[in-house]
Design an enzyme around this catalytic site. Structure first.
Site, PDB file in Angstrom:
ATOM      1  N   ASP A   1       0.851  -1.189   0.000  1.00  0.00           N
ATOM      2  CA  ASP A   1       0.000   0.000   0.000  1.00  0.00           C
ATOM      3  C   ASP A   1       0.886   1.238   0.000  1.00  0.00           C
ATOM      4  O   ASP A   1       2.124   1.147  -0.039  1.00  0.00           O
ATOM      5  CB  ASP A   1      -0.963   0.005   1.202  1.00  0.00           C
ATOM      6  CG  ASP A   1      -0.244   0.121   2.540  1.00  0.00           C
ATOM      7  OD1 ASP A   1       1.016   0.163   2.545  1.00  0.00           O
ATOM      8  OD2 ASP A   1      -0.908   0.173   3.580  1.00  0.00           O
TER       9      ASP A   1
ATOM     10  N   ASP B   1       1.413   5.094   1.918  1.00  0.00           N
ATOM     11  CA  ASP B   1       1.058   5.915   3.081  1.00  0.00           C
ATOM     12  C   ASP B   1       1.594   7.328   2.914  1.00  0.00           C
ATOM     13  O   ASP B   1       2.773   7.516   2.576  1.00  0.00           O
ATOM     14  CB  ASP B   1       1.638   5.310   4.366  1.00  0.00           C
ATOM     15  CG  ASP B   1       1.186   3.876   4.595  1.00  0.00           C
ATOM     16  OD1 ASP B   1       0.011   3.585   4.310  1.00  0.00           O
ATOM     17  OD2 ASP B   1       2.000   3.058   5.049  1.00  0.00           O
TER      18      ASP B   1
ATOM     19  N   ASP C   1      -3.330   5.162   2.378  1.00  0.00           N
ATOM     20  CA  ASP C   1      -3.664   5.730   3.687  1.00  0.00           C
ATOM     21  C   ASP C   1      -3.214   7.186   3.720  1.00  0.00           C
ATOM     22  O   ASP C   1      -2.053   7.496   3.424  1.00  0.00           O
ATOM     23  CB  ASP C   1      -2.969   4.968   4.820  1.00  0.00           C
ATOM     24  CG  ASP C   1      -3.596   3.608   5.080  1.00  0.00           C
ATOM     25  OD1 ASP C   1      -4.669   3.333   4.514  1.00  0.00           O
ATOM     26  OD2 ASP C   1      -3.000   2.820   5.841  1.00  0.00           O
TER      27      ASP C   1
END
Length: 521
Positions: free
Chosen positions: A327, A329, A445
């Site tokens: 992912d 961030d 995120d």
């Protein structure tokens, strides 16, 4: 029945109460240039052999043992102690190791004495105890780059750690992670168990795994785990965004082992799990650094449009030098304290209006600084305003920077990928697995931090996970402090220690600063 933690402490203390066979010899091992880990190992070895080895220097000490120090250096150290004992013998480590080998204090010869007024001859040192490395106990004391000379061991231990996490055995998982982290920090490949003598964090279980690999090329326990139906199913189910180990375990006990069975089970999935199932294939493909940078440009555009002057930092594995991850961030702040309030809602609205969010869930900032210090760990978790999202990234923007077919994320073993793909093949048709569309889904995120907490947030969100855990453990156990992604509190001084950079935080903790690319524990 004595609680486990108390039993461990009692056991450690009783181990120090070994019968002293040679009371006239009181030994102190000089830690300078020897290192704390090696000193602890050699101290334990001496006590097991009936020697009296002191942790603290005092007038009772008769023999000071030094390693890699000249006689002048040892004498200077001894003079600084300002003790009354002037008859103490300054000896080289070779006297100690010879005494350990024979099980009694050997006669002190000229070769054992530290020669004062002469340059220390390192080649004269004899190493009878097979200790090759000195590694600090805490991962936050070590520099760990992405280069790893012992991937055969660290991959095996990391897989067992993951299996322990999937089975909600957090203590065992951390033990395997710490063992793997020690091996990652070694400068050469381990080929013999004797090289591991004196290293911290290598429990009996981890050593059995390492020994199995050295002798047989593979670990039978790891092979058994990889082929376990339970492990494969839990690995697959926790690969769904929004599904944790406990939920996956419950589904497995209900007979659900793949995605098709989950779809047909009739379970009422929450929004996150629905999105995770819908975009399962995309979200389980590695995100490249180039893709992360494209998303970063989008986030910067959104943030600067709604609040000019804001600062955006890419964190996580990419900040530690990784070329791919699971992912992306981003930390967001503004130089003027308070201007960041309400920023997240505006950024989310901007991204939604552009059609860039397939899923998002935003939580408010609930952190409050208590004058009496932070609350207990369960309530001291990250409480920033945060948006957990799934981005819609157009393929035309990333066409030239996609991973070459067959390239795998550095965080996964080939065998696990193979099993994962096998389950995916049984779960969806090829058209659903590899949808013919112009975009892909990516986990992103977004975190907003006040500028006063930004240095702590950057440190906390950079990782690695174990490095951060060890930083907090060091802060609590060694410095009597409490560290979080929000603040650092000194329990002795009863006050918060402010910082505007990661370097300042390391200084507060009494640690050498370690740059992000060397925090890959």
């Amino acid at each position: 029945m004595v609680p486990l933690k108390r039993r461990k402490v009692c056991g450690a203390v009783s181990g120090r109460e070994t019968t002293v066979k040679f009371p006239h010899v009181v030994i102190y091992l000089l830690e300078r240039k020897m290192g704390a880990s090696r000193r602890a190992f050699l101290s334990q070895l001496g006590r097991k052999n009936g020697f009296r080895v002191e942790d603290d220097f005092s007038d009772n000490v008769t023999h000071v043992i030094s390693e890699n120090n000249s006689g002048d250096e040892a004498r200077t150290w001894l003079d600084l102690q300002q003790k009354g004992n002037v008859t103490v013998k300054l000896l080289d480590i070779c006297w100690y190791t010879e005494s350990m080998r024979l099980g009694c204090p050997v006669e002190i010869l000229d070769k054992h004495k530290l020669q004062e007024g002469q340059k220390f001859q390192e080649e004269s040192v004899e190493f009878s105890v097979p200790v090759e490395f000195s590694v600090p106990s805490y991962a936050c004391q070590r520099r760990t780059s992405l280069e790893n000379h012992n991937t055969n061991f660290t991959d095996a231990l990391s897989l067992l750690a993951e299996n322990a996490e999937l089975n909600n055995e957090d203590g065992r998982a951390v033990a395997f992670q710490r063992a793997a982290a020690v091996l990652k920090a070694l400068p050469v490949k381990v080929t013999s168990m004797t090289q591991l003598q004196g290293l911290p964090c290598l429990g009996q279980h981890s050593q059995r795994v390492i020994k199995d690999i050295i002798e047989n090329g593979v670990s039978s326990e790891v092979e058994s785990t990889i082929n376990s139906e339970r492990f494969k199913a839990l690995k697959l189910l926790t690969g769904i965004f929004g599904v944790g180990a406990k939920t996956a375990d419950r589904w497995f006990r209900e007979g659900i082992q793949n995605l098709t069975q989950l779809e047909n089970s009739g379970h009422d999935l929450n929004r996150a799990q629905q999105a995770g199932l819908e975009h399962y294939y995309d979200l389980n493909q590695p995100v490249t650094k180039a893709e992360a940078e494209i998303i970063g440009d989008i986030v910067k555009k959104a943030v600067h449009d709604v609040l000019p002057g804001s600062e955006i930092t890419l964190t996580g594995g990419f900040r530690r030098g990784k070329i791919s991850g699971h992912d992306v961030d981003f930390l967001i702040t503004h130089p003027d304290e308070g201007k960041e309030v309400g920023l997240m809602a505006k950024v989310v609205s901007w991204l939604t209006a552009q059609g860039l969010l397939l899923y998002q869930k935003t939580t408010r900032n609930s952190y409050l600084e208590n004058e009496e210090g932070p609350a207990q760990p369960p309530s001291n978790i990250d409480r920033f305003e945060r948006c957990l999202s799934i981005f819609k990234l157009e393929k035309k923007e990333m066409h030239s920077i996609r991973l070459h077919p067959g390239t795998q994320s550095s965080d996964r073993e080939p065998a696990i990928i193979e099993h994962l793909q096998h389950f995916q093949a049984n779960s969806f048709s090829n058209s659903q697995m590899r949808p013919n569309r112009t975009w892909r889904a990516v986990r992103v995120d977004l975190v907003v931090s006040p500028i006063s907490q930004f240095a702590f947030a950057v440190l906390g969100w950079t990782g690695s996970k174990l490095f951060e855990r060890e930083l907090r453990r060091w802060a609590g156990q060694v410095k009597s402090m409490s560290l979080s992604s929000h603040a650092l509190y000194d329990s002795k001084q009863c006050k918060y220690l402010r910082a505007t950079s990661e370097e300042e935080i390391f200084a507060h903790l009494g640690l050498e600063f370690i740059p992000p690319k060397e925090r890959n524990a």
